[in-house]
Design a protein around this motif. Structure first.
Motif, PDB file in Angstrom:
ATOM      1  N   ASP A   1      40.663  30.769  37.118  1.00  0.00           N
ATOM      2  CA  ASP A   1      41.546  31.917  36.904  1.00  0.00           C
ATOM      3  C   ASP A   1      41.349  32.478  35.497  1.00  0.00           C
ATOM      4  OD1 ASP A   1      43.835  31.583  39.209  1.00  0.00           O
ATOM      5  OD2 ASP A   1      43.161  29.639  38.497  1.00  0.00           O
ATOM      6  N   PRO A   2      41.681  33.787  35.355  1.00  0.00           N
ATOM      7  CA  PRO A   2      41.552  34.424  34.036  1.00  0.00           C
ATOM      8  C   PRO A   2      42.368  33.745  32.935  1.00  0.00           C
ATOM      9  CG  PRO A   2      41.794  36.102  35.733  1.00  0.00           C
ATOM     10  CD  PRO A   2      42.026  34.781  36.405  1.00  0.00           C
ATOM     11  N   TYR A   3      43.565  33.188  33.273  1.00  0.00           N
ATOM     12  CA  TYR A   3      44.382  32.595  32.205  1.00  0.00           C
ATOM     13  C   TYR A   3      43.675  31.430  31.524  1.00  0.00           C
ATOM     14  CZ  TYR A   3      45.693  28.524  35.049  1.00  0.00           C
ATOM     15  OH  TYR A   3      45.646  27.355  35.795  1.00  0.00           O
TER      16      TYR A   3
ATOM     17  N   THR B   1      52.352  35.916  42.419  1.00  0.00           N
ATOM     18  CA  THR B   1      52.273  36.882  41.307  1.00  0.00           C
ATOM     19  C   THR B   1      52.321  38.299  41.862  1.00  0.00           C
ATOM     20  OG1 THR B   1      50.935  35.311  40.061  1.00  0.00           O
ATOM     21  CG2 THR B   1      50.827  37.604  39.363  1.00  0.00           C
TER      22      THR B   1
ATOM     23  N   GLY C   1      40.328  41.683  43.067  1.00  0.00           N
ATOM     24  CA  GLY C   1      40.504  40.267  42.767  1.00  0.00           C
ATOM     25  C   GLY C   1      41.658  39.636  43.522  1.00  0.00           C
ATOM     26  N   ALA C   2      41.998  38.409  43.121  1.00  0.00           N
ATOM     27  CA  ALA C   2      42.987  37.602  43.831  1.00  0.00           C
ATOM     28  C   ALA C   2      44.351  38.284  43.867  1.00  0.00           C
ATOM     29  CB  ALA C   2      43.093  36.236  43.147  1.00  0.00           C
ATOM     30  N   VAL C   3      44.870  38.660  42.719  1.00  0.00           N
ATOM     31  CA  VAL C   3      46.213  39.249  42.664  1.00  0.00           C
ATOM     32  C   VAL C   3      46.179  40.711  43.125  1.00  0.00           C
ATOM     33  CG1 VAL C   3      48.111  39.884  41.118  1.00  0.00           C
ATOM     34  CG2 VAL C   3      46.923  37.711  40.772  1.00  0.00           C
ATOM     35  N   GLY C   4      45.246  41.490  42.566  1.00  0.00           N
ATOM     36  CA  GLY C   4      45.222  42.931  42.820  1.00  0.00           C
ATOM     37  C   GLY C   4      45.042  43.288  44.283  1.00  0.00           C
TER      38      GLY C   4
ATOM     39  N   GLY D   1      35.720  47.068  39.354  1.00  0.00           N
ATOM     40  CA  GLY D   1      34.489  47.291  38.605  1.00  0.00           C
ATOM     41  C   GLY D   1      33.187  47.252  39.381  1.00  0.00           C
TER      42      GLY D   1
ATOM     43  N   TYR E   1      36.160  51.680  37.326  1.00  0.00           N
ATOM     44  CA  TYR E   1      36.536  52.009  35.940  1.00  0.00           C
ATOM     45  C   TYR E   1      35.324  52.131  35.024  1.00  0.00           C
ATOM     46  CZ  TYR E   1      36.016  46.974  34.931  1.00  0.00           C
ATOM     47  OH  TYR E   1      35.512  45.691  34.804  1.00  0.00           O
TER      48      TYR E   1
ATOM     49  N   ILE F   1      41.900  51.275  29.939  1.00  0.00           N
ATOM     50  CA  ILE F   1      42.124  51.673  31.346  1.00  0.00           C
ATOM     51  C   ILE F   1      43.622  51.881  31.561  1.00  0.00           C
ATOM     52  CG2 ILE F   1      41.790  51.038  33.782  1.00  0.00           C
ATOM     53  CD1 ILE F   1      39.651  49.009  32.771  1.00  0.00           C
TER      54      ILE F   1
ATOM     55  N   CYS G   1      50.954  42.607  34.357  1.00  0.00           N
ATOM     56  CA  CYS G   1      50.638  41.279  34.884  1.00  0.00           C
ATOM     57  C   CYS G   1      49.588  40.578  34.038  1.00  0.00           C
ATOM     58  CB  CYS G   1      50.144  41.440  36.325  1.00  0.00           C
ATOM     59  SG  CYS G   1      49.533  39.921  37.030  1.00  0.00           S
TER      60      CYS G   1
ATOM     61  N   ALA H   1      45.888  41.138  31.151  1.00  0.00           N
ATOM     62  CA  ALA H   1      45.163  41.988  30.194  1.00  0.00           C
ATOM     63  C   ALA H   1      43.727  41.498  30.084  1.00  0.00           C
ATOM     64  CB  ALA H   1      45.876  41.954  28.855  1.00  0.00           C
TER      65      ALA H   1
ATOM     66  N   SER I   1      40.909  42.645  30.284  1.00  0.00           N
ATOM     67  CA  SER I   1      39.875  43.374  29.527  1.00  0.00           C
ATOM     68  C   SER I   1      39.782  42.856  28.091  1.00  0.00           C
ATOM     69  CB  SER I   1      40.151  44.883  29.527  1.00  0.00           C
ATOM     70  OG  SER I   1      41.313  45.168  28.777  1.00  0.00           O
TER      71      SER I   1
ATOM     72  N   TYR J   1      40.477  39.446  27.233  1.00  0.00           N
ATOM     73  CA  TYR J   1      40.454  37.973  27.146  1.00  0.00           C
ATOM     74  C   TYR J   1      39.196  37.428  26.446  1.00  0.00           C
ATOM     75  CZ  TYR J   1      44.353  37.876  30.538  1.00  0.00           C
ATOM     76  OH  TYR J   1      45.555  38.043  31.188  1.00  0.00           O
TER      77      TYR J   1
ATOM     78  N   MET K   1      33.593  34.584  37.613  1.00  0.00           N
ATOM     79  CA  MET K   1      34.871  35.285  37.829  1.00  0.00           C
ATOM     80  C   MET K   1      35.168  36.206  36.647  1.00  0.00           C
ATOM     81  SD  MET K   1      38.227  35.103  36.699  1.00  0.00           S
ATOM     82  CE  MET K   1      38.200  33.506  35.900  1.00  0.00           C
TER      83      MET K   1
HETATM   84  N1  LIG Z   1      51.541  37.294  34.714  1.00  0.00           N
HETATM   85  C1  LIG Z   1      51.246  36.271  35.508  1.00  0.00           C
HETATM   86  O1  LIG Z   1      52.075  35.410  35.801  1.00  0.00           O
HETATM   87  C2  LIG Z   1      49.864  36.205  36.078  1.00  0.00           C
HETATM   88  C3  LIG Z   1      49.544  35.315  37.105  1.00  0.00           C
HETATM   89  C4  LIG Z   1      48.255  35.351  37.657  1.00  0.00           C
HETATM   90  C5  LIG Z   1      47.322  36.238  37.148  1.00  0.00           C
HETATM   91  N2  LIG Z   1      47.658  37.049  36.118  1.00  0.00           N
HETATM   92  C6  LIG Z   1      46.694  38.030  35.568  1.00  0.00           C
HETATM   93  O2  LIG Z   1      46.332  38.878  36.633  1.00  0.00           O
HETATM   94  C7  LIG Z   1      45.023  39.386  36.415  1.00  0.00           C
HETATM   95  C8  LIG Z   1      44.179  39.168  37.665  1.00  0.00           C
HETATM   96  O3  LIG Z   1      44.066  37.762  37.903  1.00  0.00           O
HETATM   97  P1  LIG Z   1      43.290  37.224  39.189  1.00  0.00           P
HETATM   98  O4  LIG Z   1      43.536  35.778  39.256  1.00  0.00           O
HETATM   99  O5  LIG Z   1      43.606  38.096  40.330  1.00  0.00           O
HETATM  100  O6  LIG Z   1      41.767  37.440  38.768  1.00  0.00           O
HETATM  101  P2  LIG Z   1      40.646  38.247  39.561  1.00  0.00           P
HETATM  102  O7  LIG Z   1      41.054  39.699  39.543  1.00  0.00           O
HETATM  103  O8  LIG Z   1      40.383  37.595  40.859  1.00  0.00           O
HETATM  104  O9  LIG Z   1      39.366  38.030  38.634  1.00  0.00           O
HETATM  105  C9  LIG Z   1      39.281  38.589  37.358  1.00  0.00           C
HETATM  106  C10 LIG Z   1      38.707  40.000  37.443  1.00  0.00           C
HETATM  107  O10 LIG Z   1      38.905  40.665  36.217  1.00  0.00           O
HETATM  108  C11 LIG Z   1      38.041  41.778  36.189  1.00  0.00           C
HETATM  109  N3  LIG Z   1      37.583  42.025  34.820  1.00  0.00           N
HETATM  110  C12 LIG Z   1      36.842  41.213  34.043  1.00  0.00           C
HETATM  111  N4  LIG Z   1      36.603  41.813  32.840  1.00  0.00           N
HETATM  112  C13 LIG Z   1      37.214  43.023  32.901  1.00  0.00           C
HETATM  113  C14 LIG Z   1      37.321  44.117  31.981  1.00  0.00           C
HETATM  114  N5  LIG Z   1      36.773  44.074  30.757  1.00  0.00           N
HETATM  115  N6  LIG Z   1      37.999  45.213  32.370  1.00  0.00           N
HETATM  116  C15 LIG Z   1      38.569  45.278  33.594  1.00  0.00           C
HETATM  117  N7  LIG Z   1      38.507  44.282  34.513  1.00  0.00           N
HETATM  118  C16 LIG Z   1      37.824  43.172  34.147  1.00  0.00           C
HETATM  119  C17 LIG Z   1      36.858  41.450  37.098  1.00  0.00           C
HETATM  120  O11 LIG Z   1      36.846  42.385  38.191  1.00  0.00           O
HETATM  121  P3  LIG Z   1      36.071  43.805  38.081  1.00  0.00           P
HETATM  122  O12 LIG Z   1      34.873  43.686  38.944  1.00  0.00           O
HETATM  123  O13 LIG Z   1      37.078  44.769  38.618  1.00  0.00           O
HETATM  124  O14 LIG Z   1      35.737  44.038  36.634  1.00  0.00           O
HETATM  125  C18 LIG Z   1      37.186  40.051  37.624  1.00  0.00           C
HETATM  126  O15 LIG Z   1      36.811  39.877  38.961  1.00  0.00           O
HETATM  127  C19 LIG Z   1      44.502  38.692  35.168  1.00  0.00           C
HETATM  128  O16 LIG Z   1      44.680  39.543  34.057  1.00  0.00           O
HETATM  129  C20 LIG Z   1      45.387  37.472  35.060  1.00  0.00           C
HETATM  130  O17 LIG Z   1      45.477  36.996  33.751  1.00  0.00           O
HETATM  131  C21 LIG Z   1      48.897  37.048  35.580  1.00  0.00           C
END
Ligand SMILES: NC(=O)c1ccc[n+]([C@@H]2O[C@H](COP(=O)([O-])OP(=O)(O)OC[C@H]3O[C@@H](n4cnc5c(N)ncnc54)[C@H](OP(=O)(O)O)[C@@H]3O)[C@@H](O)[C@H]2O)c1
Length: 327
Positions: free
Chosen positions: A47-49, A127, A151-154, A173, A193, A221, A238, A240, A242, A244, A314
């Protein structure tokens, strides 16, 4: 004697993580004591975190993360052999636990894959469910923009928005993600984007403005999407991602004047805010899957030794849907 394999944080990430930043080591586990049970990882999450929280991880420590694990030996009658749980045990194959360890039990998934407990029927699914519905408060006919949409959440946020009768603008992307989002998930519009005309295209697909923005990426973005918000729009912050890999040292246009002029509401959240309602989110997402309203995709990497490769892929956006490793 059981030997666990685990990845330890070896050298601090600098930009995108490198394979050598995490080191695979072995650890001999002691025999179980009364009240303890031994689990074996079945699926592990990347995961991104895990990138954004790296500064808080000590060098030499087992790397942070969740896994679906199976109880393979037990001296605790409450946790018999064969039970599955989701544990925040880190990147390791075997873990000795007791009732106070950091885990939740996998509910009856009614035939759905166990790995879903790390995605749509776990933390990312919740989420999307809570972070979107509670903060964005979408209404039928409204326009929703979601970034990180492939991605997973979106991908789940966009589908919940459709279930709620909204128009969905998905931003991600790669064209491969775009094909899935439009062709299978039936989102109304897809924008890449990375496209040089991104801003103009966003204007073109939001003639009535944007009511809800689910922000997974932050940075410029997010600032651009905010220019399209309608009065009293809601923004759920949720993630950030971009920022990390560069310690958030990115520049983005100021948003304060827009927030004032459009009377916007922006709220960040941590999904564990809804810990008490955890299984509500899981059962609603499961119901939507069973009704055919929610589709789910995973990018599966085989082998525990490939954890770092899967993590880097990822972060580079090479996953479609949830990135998972099969141990
Ligand atoms: N607040 C909370 O409790 C919580 C819980 C879970 C997740 N999150 C956050 O939710 C977001 C999505 O998490 P996920 O688990 O679903 O991950 P994910 O979207 O499955 O994977 C991460 C995606 O981030 C995109 N990415 C990477 N670098 C980027 C950049 N510079 N600009 C724009 N997009 C970029 C990539 O897709 P592209 O091909 O589109 O670039 C990559 O596939 C993350 O920011 C994560 O930290 C927050």
């Amino acid at each position: 004697m059981v030997k666990a394999r685990k990845f330890v944080y070896h050298s601090p990430f600098d930009g995108l993580p490198k394979e050598t930043d995490l080191k695979l080591v072995e650890e001999e586990l002691p025999p179980l004591r009364d009240g303890e049970f031994l689990t074996k990882a079945v699926f592990l999450s990347v995961d991104p975190y895990m990138r954004s929280r790296a500064p808080g991880v000590d060098l030499g420590a087992t790397y942070i993360g969740s896994q679906v694990a199976k109880v393979i030996e037990s001296k605790n009658p409450e946790h018999p052999v064969g039970e599955h749980l989701v544990g925040r045990f880190g990147w390791r194959t075997h873990t000795i636990c007791d009732s106070n360890s950091d885990f939740w039990l996998v509910p009856d998934l009614e035939g759905l894959p166990l790995s879903y407990s790390l995605g749509v029927l776990g933390m990312p699914g919740n989420t999307a469910y809570f972070g979107f519905l509670e903060i964005c408060q979408p209404k039928p006919g409204q326009t929703v923009v979601v970034t990180g949409a492939g991605g997973a959440v979106g991908s789940i946020v966009g589908q919940i928005a459709r279930i709620k009768g909204c128009t969905v603008i998905a931003i991600a992307g790669s064209e491969e993600k775009g094909k899935w989002l439009i062709g299978d998930l039936k989102f109304d519009h897809f924008l890449n984007y990375k496209d040089v005309d991104f801003e103009t295209k966003l204007e073109g697909v939001t003639p009535n403005g944007v009511d809800c923005y689910f922000d997974n990426v932050g940075g410029e973005i997010a600032s651009i999407v905010l220019t399209r918000m309608n009065e009293f729009g809601r923004i759920s912050v949720c993630g950030a991602v971009s920022g990390y890999n560069n310690d958030f040292s990115i520049k983005a246009s100021p948003i304060q004047y827009l927030m004032i002029r459009k009377q916007l509401k922006m709220e960040g959240f941590n999904v564990y805010r809804w810990q008490e309602r955890w299984f509500e989110g899981i059962s609603q997402n499961m119901k939507w899957i069973q009704e055919g309203k929610l589709q789910y995709r995973e990018t599966l990497t085989e082998g525990f030794h490939n954890m770092v490769k899967a993590f880097i892929a990822m972060l580079e956006g090479r996953n479609v849907g949830k990135a998972v490793v099969k141990a």
